[in-house]
Design a protein around this motif. Structure first.
Motif, PDB file in Angstrom:
ATOM      1  N   LEU A 204       0.831  -1.215   0.000  1.00 24.94           N
ATOM      2  CA  LEU A 204       0.000   0.000   0.000  1.00 24.94           C
ATOM      3  C   LEU A 204       0.860   1.258   0.000  1.00 24.94           C
ATOM      4  CD1 LEU A 204      -2.998  -0.577   2.465  1.00 24.94           C
ATOM      5  CD2 LEU A 204      -3.046  -0.453  -0.026  1.00 24.94           C
ATOM      6  N   ASP A 205       1.911   1.254   0.803  1.00 25.47           N
ATOM      7  CA  ASP A 205       2.782   2.430   0.893  1.00 25.47           C
ATOM      8  C   ASP A 205       3.447   2.725  -0.445  1.00 25.47           C
ATOM      9  OD1 ASP A 205       4.255   4.505   2.333  1.00 25.47           O
ATOM     10  OD2 ASP A 205       5.993   3.180   2.107  1.00 25.47           O
ATOM     11  N   ARG A 206       3.910   1.676  -1.117  1.00 22.96           N
ATOM     12  CA  ARG A 206       4.571   1.861  -2.407  1.00 22.96           C
ATOM     13  C   ARG A 206       3.580   2.374  -3.450  1.00 22.96           C
ATOM     14  NH1 ARG A 206       7.819  -3.218  -4.348  1.00 22.96           N
ATOM     15  NH2 ARG A 206       8.814  -2.699  -2.357  1.00 22.96           N
ATOM     16  N   TYR A 207       2.352   1.829  -3.441  1.00 22.26           N
ATOM     17  CA  TYR A 207       1.336   2.251  -4.421  1.00 22.26           C
ATOM     18  C   TYR A 207       0.910   3.693  -4.150  1.00 22.26           C
ATOM     19  CZ  TYR A 207      -2.661   1.769  -7.575  1.00 22.26           C
ATOM     20  OH  TYR A 207      -3.559   1.908  -8.619  1.00 22.26           O
ATOM     21  N   ALA A 208       0.783   4.037  -2.882  1.00 22.51           N
ATOM     22  CA  ALA A 208       0.406   5.404  -2.532  1.00 22.51           C
ATOM     23  C   ALA A 208       1.485   6.389  -2.973  1.00 22.51           C
ATOM     24  CB  ALA A 208       0.164   5.512  -1.029  1.00 22.51           C
ATOM     25  N   ASP A 209       2.757   6.000  -2.831  1.00 23.23           N
ATOM     26  CA  ASP A 209       3.857   6.864  -3.273  1.00 23.23           C
ATOM     27  C   ASP A 209       3.812   7.068  -4.791  1.00 23.23           C
ATOM     28  OD1 ASP A 209       4.761   7.150  -0.712  1.00 23.23           O
ATOM     29  OD2 ASP A 209       6.351   5.640  -0.879  1.00 23.23           O
ATOM     30  N   GLU A 210       3.515   6.009  -5.528  1.00 25.90           N
ATOM     31  CA  GLU A 210       3.446   6.129  -6.998  1.00 25.90           C
ATOM     32  C   GLU A 210       2.313   7.057  -7.411  1.00 25.90           C
ATOM     33  OE1 GLU A 210       2.997   2.149  -8.364  1.00 25.90           O
ATOM     34  OE2 GLU A 210       5.092   1.570  -7.982  1.00 25.90           O
ATOM     35  N   ILE A 211       1.155   6.954  -6.708  1.00 28.62           N
ATOM     36  CA  ILE A 211       0.037   7.837  -7.025  1.00 28.62           C
ATOM     37  C   ILE A 211       0.380   9.282  -6.661  1.00 28.62           C
ATOM     38  CG2 ILE A 211      -2.348   8.410  -6.379  1.00 28.62           C
ATOM     39  CD1 ILE A 211      -2.935   5.452  -6.160  1.00 28.62           C
ATOM     40  N   ALA A 212       1.061   9.444  -5.527  1.00 29.59           N
ATOM     41  CA  ALA A 212       1.435  10.796  -5.099  1.00 29.59           C
ATOM     42  C   ALA A 212       2.406  11.428  -6.086  1.00 29.59           C
ATOM     43  CB  ALA A 212       2.042  10.747  -3.699  1.00 29.59           C
ATOM     44  N   GLN A 213       3.343  10.633  -6.619  1.00 30.47           N
ATOM     45  CA  GLN A 213       4.287  11.149  -7.607  1.00 30.47           C
ATOM     46  C   GLN A 213       3.573  11.597  -8.876  1.00 30.47           C
ATOM     47  OE1 GLN A 213       7.274   8.158  -8.217  1.00 30.47           O
ATOM     48  NE2 GLN A 213       8.011   8.241  -6.091  1.00 30.47           N
TER      49      GLN A 213
ATOM     50  N   GLY B 297      -2.665  12.989   3.955  1.00 30.65           N
ATOM     51  CA  GLY B 297      -2.013  13.662   2.834  1.00 30.65           C
ATOM     52  C   GLY B 297      -2.391  12.968   1.537  1.00 30.65           C
ATOM     53  N   SER B 298      -1.527  12.017   1.113  1.00 38.09           N
ATOM     54  CA  SER B 298      -1.820  11.302  -0.128  1.00 38.09           C
ATOM     55  C   SER B 298      -2.679  10.062   0.108  1.00 38.09           C
ATOM     56  CB  SER B 298      -0.508  10.887  -0.807  1.00 38.09           C
ATOM     57  OG  SER B 298       0.242  10.028   0.043  1.00 38.09           O
ATOM     58  N   VAL B 299      -2.921   9.721   1.374  1.00 33.09           N
ATOM     59  CA  VAL B 299      -3.741   8.540   1.703  1.00 33.09           C
ATOM     60  C   VAL B 299      -4.822   8.929   2.697  1.00 33.09           C
ATOM     61  CG1 VAL B 299      -3.758   6.197   2.631  1.00 33.09           C
ATOM     62  CG2 VAL B 299      -1.747   7.015   1.369  1.00 33.09           C
ATOM     63  N   HIS B 300      -6.065   8.518   2.432  1.00 40.39           N
ATOM     64  CA  HIS B 300      -7.201   8.801   3.313  1.00 40.39           C
ATOM     65  C   HIS B 300      -7.931   7.493   3.619  1.00 40.39           C
ATOM     66  CE1 HIS B 300      -6.887  13.198   2.711  1.00 40.39           C
ATOM     67  NE2 HIS B 300      -6.465  12.851   1.493  1.00 40.39           N
ATOM     68  N   ILE B 301      -8.245   7.274   4.908  1.00 37.92           N
ATOM     69  CA  ILE B 301      -8.964   6.081   5.333  1.00 37.92           C
ATOM     70  C   ILE B 301     -10.413   6.451   5.635  1.00 37.92           C
ATOM     71  CG2 ILE B 301      -9.182   4.321   7.130  1.00 37.92           C
ATOM     72  CD1 ILE B 301      -6.178   4.357   7.473  1.00 37.92           C
ATOM     73  N   ILE B 302     -11.335   5.716   5.002  1.00 38.02           N
ATOM     74  CA  ILE B 302     -12.766   5.900   5.252  1.00 38.02           C
ATOM     75  C   ILE B 302     -13.251   4.624   5.938  1.00 38.02           C
ATOM     76  CG2 ILE B 302     -15.011   6.448   4.268  1.00 38.02           C
ATOM     77  CD1 ILE B 302     -12.865   8.590   3.810  1.00 38.02           C
ATOM     78  N   GLY B 303     -13.651   4.750   7.192  1.00 38.75           N
ATOM     79  CA  GLY B 303     -14.027   3.581   7.982  1.00 38.75           C
ATOM     80  C   GLY B 303     -15.296   2.913   7.505  1.00 38.75           C
ATOM     81  N   ALA B 304     -15.381   1.600   7.771  1.00 38.26           N
ATOM     82  CA  ALA B 304     -16.561   0.823   7.390  1.00 38.26           C
ATOM     83  C   ALA B 304     -17.759   1.215   8.244  1.00 38.26           C
ATOM     84  CB  ALA B 304     -16.273  -0.670   7.548  1.00 38.26           C
ATOM     85  N   THR B 305     -18.953   1.111   7.683  1.00 39.33           N
ATOM     86  CA  THR B 305     -20.210   1.364   8.391  1.00 39.33           C
ATOM     87  C   THR B 305     -21.108   0.142   8.227  1.00 39.33           C
ATOM     88  OG1 THR B 305     -21.361   2.312   6.493  1.00 39.33           O
ATOM     89  CG2 THR B 305     -19.979   3.810   7.804  1.00 39.33           C
ATOM     90  N   PRO B 306     -22.150   0.021   9.052  1.00 38.33           N
ATOM     91  CA  PRO B 306     -23.054  -1.122   8.894  1.00 38.33           C
ATOM     92  C   PRO B 306     -23.774  -1.149   7.548  1.00 38.33           C
ATOM     93  CG  PRO B 306     -23.328  -0.117  11.065  1.00 38.33           C
ATOM     94  CD  PRO B 306     -22.455   0.804  10.267  1.00 38.33           C
ATOM     95  N   LEU B 307     -23.899   0.023   6.901  1.00 42.71           N
ATOM     96  CA  LEU B 307     -24.591   0.111   5.621  1.00 42.71           C
ATOM     97  C   LEU B 307     -23.616  -0.213   4.493  1.00 42.71           C
ATOM     98  CD1 LEU B 307     -27.238   0.806   4.183  1.00 42.71           C
ATOM     99  CD2 LEU B 307     -26.458   3.191   4.063  1.00 42.71           C
ATOM    100  N   LEU B 308     -23.893  -1.279   3.731  1.00 42.22           N
ATOM    101  CA  LEU B 308     -23.001  -1.685   2.652  1.00 42.22           C
ATOM    102  C   LEU B 308     -22.885  -0.587   1.600  1.00 42.22           C
ATOM    103  CD1 LEU B 308     -24.020  -5.434   2.068  1.00 42.22           C
ATOM    104  CD2 LEU B 308     -21.946  -4.562   3.147  1.00 42.22           C
ATOM    105  N   GLY B 309     -21.669  -0.278   1.206  1.00 40.50           N
ATOM    106  CA  GLY B 309     -21.417   0.697   0.156  1.00 40.50           C
ATOM    107  C   GLY B 309     -21.362   2.136   0.630  1.00 40.50           C
ATOM    108  N   ALA B 310     -21.754   2.386   1.882  1.00 41.11           N
ATOM    109  CA  ALA B 310     -21.806   3.774   2.358  1.00 41.11           C
ATOM    110  C   ALA B 310     -20.416   4.382   2.446  1.00 41.11           C
ATOM    111  CB  ALA B 310     -22.499   3.826   3.726  1.00 41.11           C
ATOM    112  N   SER B 311     -19.442   3.623   2.926  1.00 43.63           N
ATOM    113  CA  SER B 311     -18.096   4.180   3.062  1.00 43.63           C
ATOM    114  C   SER B 311     -17.471   4.442   1.696  1.00 43.63           C
ATOM    115  CB  SER B 311     -17.211   3.239   3.872  1.00 43.63           C
ATOM    116  OG  SER B 311     -17.075   1.992   3.209  1.00 43.63           O
ATOM    117  N   THR B 312     -17.777   3.604   0.710  1.00 41.88           N
ATOM    118  CA  THR B 312     -17.235   3.822  -0.634  1.00 41.88           C
ATOM    119  C   THR B 312     -17.878   5.043  -1.268  1.00 41.88           C
ATOM    120  OG1 THR B 312     -16.839   1.442  -0.888  1.00 41.88           O
ATOM    121  CG2 THR B 312     -16.871   2.754  -2.898  1.00 41.88           C
ATOM    122  N   GLN B 313     -19.186   5.237  -1.017  1.00 40.05           N
ATOM    123  CA  GLN B 313     -19.850   6.448  -1.518  1.00 40.05           C
ATOM    124  C   GLN B 313     -19.246   7.690  -0.878  1.00 40.05           C
ATOM    125  OE1 GLN B 313     -24.120   6.323  -1.226  1.00 40.05           O
ATOM    126  NE2 GLN B 313     -24.275   4.305  -2.168  1.00 40.05           N
ATOM    127  N   ALA B 314     -18.952   7.584   0.421  1.00 43.86           N
ATOM    128  CA  ALA B 314     -18.340   8.732   1.110  1.00 43.86           C
ATOM    129  C   ALA B 314     -16.961   9.011   0.534  1.00 43.86           C
ATOM    130  CB  ALA B 314     -18.249   8.449   2.607  1.00 43.86           C
TER     131      ALA B 314
END
Length: 560
Positions: A490-499, A527-544
């Motif tokens: 994840l760290d390596r992929y995030a660095d590539e996206i940030a570059q 910064g270049s990585v953001h965590i959106i926590g899971a919720t009981p409602l399926l798909g809600a965190s991805t929509q957020a």
């Protein structure tokens, strides 16, 4: 007027009525176990009467301790074959001592495994590996005992070569031994499809025994010529005879016994509704072997056939197994002279039929049809069991299980690009090879993220190197804490996206995984990585995450 029986009285009456079946079930199980015990001990290469000691001690001791109350602990073909291999290195005069030490070590290993709660590790044993191993044990049993049935003494070597040598030396077959063994074999096979199936071993034992006494064939080997009968006084095994090979065999047999018993307990049930505990059953089998070693008994474990018979006879509690042991003890004390007259070729015939019955080709074919690694696992384990020793076969099986797990973990990674449709549904497609510029790409991850699986994920993620300000959302719902390799990927992929001037969102992240990602301190969180926590409602965190990503793109417009 007297009152009718209370509910408590009815339950008590039903309980005692059920318990009344246990002595009868134990008696029949003990009678049927006589030929099996004799045959198993003969296969080990020691006095067949030692198999009766096993039938007296193991069910009683193990039955008192098992969690699977109908589990009947007795001699098994797999442990008998392995014990025979281990004892073949000792002179005939030292084999009883070596056997006692072997059984003591097996019991000790099983108790230790049970105390360490190793029962939960049984679930990691590949079904294909276990199927190939049991198939190889059954085939080895048939080949080995067929040679004994014919009275043929093969040259040293593996069983396949010994069987080939038999066809080159047919004149070495002993006619009377082959005739008596063949008669017992015919009785067993003819009675199998009838109602006398459960009694067939006893009938096959009695008829040839009476026949050779009537014919006066004193040159046919019998149980009585193998040593003394009657229950001996307990004696502590001499551990000075133990070698590294014997200890290794003991561990291998302990593992086989543990896995087989776990499979048996899955098909059994407890009348009181309690769940079987594999680790506790390991301790029970260990105790049975520890006590058995004091009397020179052969190795014992949870028996598939004996347990099935025990249940079919109406046994519902541990008392049936305990009574089985007590009845066998009575037989050992009262009828040792009758047992001594049993012909050895008959015991070989019993084991041949047992081996044929254990050749589960239907299950093997089912595993074969699965294809892929399952085919390699069953073939390699089968060949190792048939051509090498049991400890080597167990080692090969463990190696195949580990290899299969690692290969499946590496390949069991799937990525799907998610796109919301106008009707509200979500469409799954193959992810793009490259991340598009100034756009949001939502990728769902499925599969193992440990070790090689994490590396495979890194190889399959869309390449951001040629994009400008790309936004990637990885949906990680359902994942518990992953390993350090995954965090590195994840760290390596995030660095590539940030570059590339972009940002990475991780959606559906559970609390445990989020805590692990935060504590690792490698990701540029916020910064270049953001965590959106899971919720009981399926798909809600991805929509957020998608909403935040859209806001980020709006704040970072494409440069023209």
């Amino acid at each position: 007027m007297s009152a009718g029986p209370s509910p408590d009285d009815s339950r008590s009456h039903g309980k005692w009525r059920r318990l009344g079946r246990e002595p009868i079930a134990g008696l029949i199980a003990a009678v049927v176990a006589i030929p099996d015990g004799l045959a198993a001990a003969a296969m080990v290469g020691v006095n067949p009467v030692l198999g009766l000691y096993t039938g007296a001690i193991s069910p009683a001791v193990g039955g008192a301790l098992v969690s699977t109350q109908c589990l009947l602990i007795s001699a098994t073909s797999a442990s008998a074959i392995a014990a025979a291999e281990a004892l073949s290195a000792y002179p005939a005069g030292l084999r009883p001592q070596a056997l006692a030490a072997l059984v003591l070590l097996i019991g000790g290993f099983l108790v230790v495994l049970g105390l360490l709660r190793a029962g939960r590790l049984v679930r990691f044993v590949s079904h294909a590996v276990m199927t190939g191993f049991l198939l190889g044990v059954a085939a080895a049993l048939v080949l080995d005992q067929l040679l004994q049935l014919l009275g043929y003494h093969p040259p040293p070597g593996n069983l396949v070569m010994q069987t080939v040598a038999l066809f080159a030396h047919l004149d070495a077959i002993v006619p009377k031994a082959a005739a008596i063994g063949g008669l017992a074999l015919a009785i067993l096979l003819l009675l199998r499809p009838t109602r006398l199936d459960n009694w067939a071993p006893l009938i096959a034992l009695l008829v040839p025994t009476v026949l050779i006494a009537w014919l006066g064939w004193s040159d046919v080997a019998t149980v009585g010529r193998q040593g003394e009968s009657g229950l001996p006084l307990p004696q502590i095994p001499h551990l000075g005879i133990v070698t590294a090979q014997l200890a290794g065999t003991a561990l291998a047999i302990a593992l086989v016994i543990a896995v087989q018993a776990a499979g048996v307990s899955q098909g059994a049930f407890n009348l009181d509704g309690s769940k079987p505990n594999v680790s506790r059953d390991m301790i029970a089998q260990g105790a049975a072997n520890l006590v058995g070693s004091l009397f020179g008994a052969i190795p014992a474990g949870g028996s598939v056939g004996q347990t099935a018979l025990n249940i079919s006879l109406g046994a519902r509690t541990r008392w049936a197994a305990i009574f089985s042991g007590l009845w066998m003890l009575i037989f050992v004390v009262l009828i040792p002279h009758l047992v001594a007259k049993v012909p050895m070729p008959v015991l070989a015939a019993l084991m041949v039929v047992a081996g044929i019955g254990a050749l589960n080709w239907r299950e093997a074919l089912s595993v074969w049809r699965v294809g892929g690694g399952a085919r390699w696992a069953i073939v390699v384990t089968f060949a190792a069991t048939l051509l090498t020793s049991i400890p080597n076969a167990v080692a090969v099986g463990v190696a195949m299980t580990v290899a299969t797990f690692l290969l499946s973990s590496a390949s069991d990674i799937s990525l799907f690009a998610l796109t919301r449709q106008s009707d509200g549904g979500v469409r799954e497609d193959a992810p793009p090879a490259r991340l598009p510029s100034h756009a949001i790409t939502i990728v769902e991850v499925r599969g193992s993220l440990f070790f090689a699986g994490a590396r495979t994920l890194g190889e399959k993620l869309p390449d951001p190197s040629q994009a400008i300000a790309p936004v990637a959302i990885l949906r990680l719902r359902g994942y518990s804490p992953a390993g350090a390799t995954f965090i590195e990927v994840l760290d390596r992929y995030a660095d590539e996206i940030a570059q590339a001037g972009g940002v990475l969102y991780l959606s559906g992240v559970g609390p445990a995984l989020a805590d692990q990602l935060t504590r690792a301190g490698k990701l540029d969180l916020g910064g270049s990585v953001h965590i959106i926590g899971a919720t009981p409602l399926l798909g809600a965190s991805t929509q957020a995450a998608a909403a935040e990503a859209l806001a980020w793109l709006t704040a970072h417009p494409a440069k023209t």
